[in-house]
Design a protein around this motif. Sequence first.
Motif, PDB file in Angstrom:
ATOM      1  N   THR A   1     107.170   3.368-108.657  1.00 56.77           N
ATOM      2  CA  THR A   1     106.885   2.000-108.396  1.00 56.77           C
ATOM      3  C   THR A   1     107.220   1.250-109.885  1.00 56.77           C
ATOM      4  O   THR A   1     107.949   0.283-110.084  1.00 56.77           O
ATOM      5  CB  THR A   1     105.514   1.682-107.987  1.00 56.77           C
ATOM      6  OG1 THR A   1     105.381   2.377-106.767  1.00 56.77           O
ATOM      7  CG2 THR A   1     105.379   0.238-107.964  1.00 56.77           C
ATOM      8  N   ALA A   2     106.694   1.891-110.897  1.00 52.05           N
ATOM      9  CA  ALA A   2     106.714   1.268-112.256  1.00 52.05           C
ATOM     10  C   ALA A   2     108.366   1.141-112.817  1.00 52.05           C
ATOM     11  O   ALA A   2     108.840   0.248-113.168  1.00 52.05           O
ATOM     12  CB  ALA A   2     105.893   2.092-113.327  1.00 52.05           C
ATOM     13  N   PHE A   3     108.832   2.162-112.661  1.00 55.82           N
ATOM     14  CA  PHE A   3     110.228   2.451-112.932  1.00 55.82           C
ATOM     15  C   PHE A   3     111.277   1.323-111.958  1.00 55.82           C
ATOM     16  O   PHE A   3     112.203   0.745-112.505  1.00 55.82           O
ATOM     17  CB  PHE A   3     110.653   3.793-113.115  1.00 55.82           C
ATOM     18  CG  PHE A   3     110.575   4.196-114.327  1.00 55.82           C
ATOM     19  CD1 PHE A   3     111.237   3.962-115.445  1.00 55.82           C
ATOM     20  CD2 PHE A   3     109.536   5.134-114.481  1.00 55.82           C
ATOM     21  CE1 PHE A   3     110.959   4.494-116.933  1.00 55.82           C
ATOM     22  CE2 PHE A   3     109.118   5.679-115.644  1.00 55.82           C
ATOM     23  CZ  PHE A   3     109.867   5.573-116.977  1.00 55.82           C
ATOM     24  N   GLY A   4     110.726   1.452-110.759  1.00 57.18           N
ATOM     25  CA  GLY A   4     111.649   0.502-109.992  1.00 57.18           C
ATOM     26  C   GLY A   4     111.583  -0.911-110.207  1.00 57.18           C
ATOM     27  O   GLY A   4     112.378  -1.754-110.254  1.00 57.18           O
ATOM     28  N   LEU A   5     110.448  -1.415-110.634  1.00 52.82           N
ATOM     29  CA  LEU A   5     109.966  -2.448-111.114  1.00 52.82           C
ATOM     30  C   LEU A   5     110.737  -2.899-112.219  1.00 52.82           C
ATOM     31  O   LEU A   5     111.351  -4.205-112.581  1.00 52.82           O
ATOM     32  CB  LEU A   5     108.421  -2.833-110.897  1.00 52.82           C
ATOM     33  CG  LEU A   5     107.623  -3.004-109.551  1.00 52.82           C
ATOM     34  CD1 LEU A   5     106.160  -3.125-109.900  1.00 52.82           C
ATOM     35  CD2 LEU A   5     108.157  -3.996-108.801  1.00 52.82           C
TER      36      LEU A   5
ATOM     37  N   PRO B   1     107.489   2.960-100.420  1.00 49.70           N
ATOM     38  CA  PRO B   1     106.230   3.067 -99.243  1.00 49.70           C
ATOM     39  C   PRO B   1     106.144   4.401 -99.046  1.00 49.70           C
ATOM     40  O   PRO B   1     104.993   4.699 -98.776  1.00 49.70           O
ATOM     41  CB  PRO B   1     107.166   2.276 -98.350  1.00 49.70           C
ATOM     42  CG  PRO B   1     108.059   1.189 -98.729  1.00 49.70           C
ATOM     43  CD  PRO B   1     108.417   1.964 -99.976  1.00 49.70           C
ATOM     44  N   TYR B   2     106.855   5.230 -99.105  1.00 52.28           N
ATOM     45  CA  TYR B   2     106.605   6.695 -98.842  1.00 52.28           C
ATOM     46  C   TYR B   2     105.559   6.991 -99.919  1.00 52.28           C
ATOM     47  O   TYR B   2     104.615   7.762 -99.660  1.00 52.28           O
ATOM     48  CB  TYR B   2     107.707   7.474 -99.106  1.00 52.28           C
ATOM     49  CG  TYR B   2     107.158   8.837 -99.212  1.00 52.28           C
ATOM     50  CD1 TYR B   2     107.056   9.775 -97.996  1.00 52.28           C
ATOM     51  CD2 TYR B   2     107.271   9.595-100.408  1.00 52.28           C
ATOM     52  CE1 TYR B   2     106.745  11.001 -98.009  1.00 52.28           C
ATOM     53  CE2 TYR B   2     106.832  10.988-100.437  1.00 52.28           C
ATOM     54  CZ  TYR B   2     106.655  11.545 -99.364  1.00 52.28           C
ATOM     55  OH  TYR B   2     106.039  13.143 -99.375  1.00 52.28           O
ATOM     56  N   HIS B   3     105.622   6.755-101.159  1.00 54.68           N
ATOM     57  CA  HIS B   3     104.593   7.165-102.155  1.00 54.68           C
ATOM     58  C   HIS B   3     103.265   6.686-101.802  1.00 54.68           C
ATOM     59  O   HIS B   3     102.215   7.121-102.278  1.00 54.68           O
ATOM     60  CB  HIS B   3     105.045   6.909-103.800  1.00 54.68           C
ATOM     61  CG  HIS B   3     106.121   7.673-104.045  1.00 54.68           C
ATOM     62  ND1 HIS B   3     106.009   9.094-104.385  1.00 54.68           N
ATOM     63  CD2 HIS B   3     107.378   7.500-104.367  1.00 54.68           C
ATOM     64  CE1 HIS B   3     107.087   9.826-104.892  1.00 54.68           C
ATOM     65  NE2 HIS B   3     107.725   8.723-104.585  1.00 54.68           N
ATOM     66  N   PHE B   4     103.226   5.354-101.249  1.00 51.58           N
ATOM     67  CA  PHE B   4     102.018   4.818-101.008  1.00 51.58           C
ATOM     68  C   PHE B   4     101.355   5.171 -99.905  1.00 51.58           C
ATOM     69  O   PHE B   4     100.156   5.427 -99.597  1.00 51.58           O
ATOM     70  CB  PHE B   4     102.059   3.180-101.005  1.00 51.58           C
ATOM     71  CG  PHE B   4     101.982   2.773-102.555  1.00 51.58           C
ATOM     72  CD1 PHE B   4     100.839   2.656-103.216  1.00 51.58           C
ATOM     73  CD2 PHE B   4     103.429   2.222-103.031  1.00 51.58           C
ATOM     74  CE1 PHE B   4     100.876   2.169-104.636  1.00 51.58           C
ATOM     75  CE2 PHE B   4     103.353   1.753-104.288  1.00 51.58           C
ATOM     76  CZ  PHE B   4     102.180   1.851-105.207  1.00 51.58           C
ATOM     77  N   ILE B   5     102.171   5.370 -98.636  1.00 52.09           N
ATOM     78  CA  ILE B   5     101.966   5.622 -97.246  1.00 52.09           C
ATOM     79  C   ILE B   5     101.620   7.160 -97.106  1.00 52.09           C
ATOM     80  O   ILE B   5     100.993   7.804 -96.320  1.00 52.09           O
ATOM     81  CB  ILE B   5     102.858   4.945 -96.337  1.00 52.09           C
ATOM     82  CG1 ILE B   5     102.498   3.530 -96.498  1.00 52.09           C
ATOM     83  CG2 ILE B   5     102.107   5.346 -95.013  1.00 52.09           C
ATOM     84  CD1 ILE B   5     103.664   2.738 -95.698  1.00 52.09           C
ATOM     85  N   LYS B   6     102.640   7.885 -97.859  1.00 56.24           N
ATOM     86  CA  LYS B   6     102.625   9.444 -97.446  1.00 56.24           C
ATOM     87  C   LYS B   6     103.028   9.814 -96.113  1.00 56.24           C
ATOM     88  O   LYS B   6     102.542  10.702 -95.306  1.00 56.24           O
ATOM     89  CB  LYS B   6     101.630  10.173 -98.046  1.00 56.24           C
ATOM     90  CG  LYS B   6     101.080  10.046 -99.616  1.00 56.24           C
ATOM     91  CD  LYS B   6     102.232  10.825-100.459  1.00 56.24           C
ATOM     92  CE  LYS B   6     101.803  10.812-101.960  1.00 56.24           C
ATOM     93  NZ  LYS B   6     102.913  11.337-102.659  1.00 56.24           N
ATOM     94  N   PHE B   7     104.200   8.939 -95.464  1.00 57.66           N
ATOM     95  CA  PHE B   7     104.523   9.094 -94.127  1.00 57.66           C
ATOM     96  C   PHE B   7     105.114  10.503 -93.999  1.00 57.66           C
ATOM     97  O   PHE B   7     105.612  11.007 -94.992  1.00 57.66           O
ATOM     98  CB  PHE B   7     105.273   8.127 -93.615  1.00 57.66           C
ATOM     99  CG  PHE B   7     106.584   7.708 -94.339  1.00 57.66           C
ATOM    100  CD1 PHE B   7     107.793   8.423 -94.131  1.00 57.66           C
ATOM    101  CD2 PHE B   7     106.666   6.729 -95.153  1.00 57.66           C
ATOM    102  CE1 PHE B   7     109.055   8.155 -94.677  1.00 57.66           C
ATOM    103  CE2 PHE B   7     107.878   6.427 -95.795  1.00 57.66           C
ATOM    104  CZ  PHE B   7     108.990   7.112 -95.626  1.00 57.66           C
ATOM    105  N   THR B   8     105.246  11.013 -92.769  1.00 54.32           N
ATOM    106  CA  THR B   8     105.980  12.068 -92.574  1.00 54.32           C
ATOM    107  C   THR B   8     107.416  12.069 -91.926  1.00 54.32           C
ATOM    108  O   THR B   8     107.326  11.197 -90.935  1.00 54.32           O
ATOM    109  CB  THR B   8     105.063  13.024 -91.349  1.00 54.32           C
ATOM    110  OG1 THR B   8     103.572  13.286 -91.820  1.00 54.32           O
ATOM    111  CG2 THR B   8     105.752  14.286 -91.092  1.00 54.32           C
ATOM    112  N   TRP B   9     108.224  12.317 -92.752  1.00 56.01           N
ATOM    113  CA  TRP B   9     109.667  11.991 -92.395  1.00 56.01           C
ATOM    114  C   TRP B   9     109.933  12.244 -90.780  1.00 56.01           C
ATOM    115  O   TRP B   9     110.731  11.413 -90.380  1.00 56.01           O
ATOM    116  CB  TRP B   9     110.546  12.569 -93.408  1.00 56.01           C
ATOM    117  CG  TRP B   9     110.742  11.740 -94.595  1.00 56.01           C
ATOM    118  CD1 TRP B   9     109.945  11.851 -95.857  1.00 56.01           C
ATOM    119  CD2 TRP B   9     111.690  10.561 -94.989  1.00 56.01           C
ATOM    120  NE1 TRP B   9     110.410  11.039 -96.783  1.00 56.01           N
ATOM    121  CE2 TRP B   9     111.381  10.355 -96.386  1.00 56.01           C
ATOM    122  CE3 TRP B   9     112.914  10.233 -94.130  1.00 56.01           C
ATOM    123  CZ2 TRP B   9     112.220   9.425 -97.068  1.00 56.01           C
ATOM    124  CZ3 TRP B   9     113.397   9.345 -94.961  1.00 56.01           C
ATOM    125  CH2 TRP B   9     113.110   9.010 -96.050  1.00 56.01           C
TER     126      TRP B   9
END
Length: 174
Positions: free
Chosen positions: A4-8, A60-68
């Motif tokens: 997130t930090a590097f993306g921003l 969003p993956y890193h915040f939600i940790k959804f299963t692909w």
Amino acid sequence: WFSTAFGLIGLCSNLFALCVLLSSSRKLSSRSRSSFLVFLCGLVVTDFTGLLVTASVIIPYHFIKFTWAEVDPSCHLCNFLGFSMVFFGQCPLLPCLLGLLPVLGLGRYTLQYPGSWCFLTLLPDTGDIVFCLLFALLGIFAVLLSFVLNTVSVVTLCRVYHDRESVQRRRDSE
């Protein structure tokens, strides 16, 4: 937080660069705008778009940790992310055909460690090997071509700068 930090930081840096380039462009008359400035703006917009598209899936993956497997059972999101990474990584120098090869049946995009992104498949399948080699060779070619063109630009700028005969020639070469 790292992604997130590097993306921003990347998005903000590109927005800042775009603002600087646009303000520089407005100060110049339309006749004196250099092609370099136009291409540089295109590069900044491309990089910004690439960061925005890939970050909109990875963060969003890193915040939600959804299963692909649950979110993307048919791998459409994975293919989109892989294509986006290849396309935006190579598009300043090459066409999008390379990114579409897995969609056309040559190579595949698969989920990569730690499970937050998709990219080239590095398995001993012939199609995957050919795709990886094409990607690597075109990337090497792009870097070499960029190096040669940048070297020519630097040499030309040095010659123009050190030429004391004509200030007008400096302005024309800009």
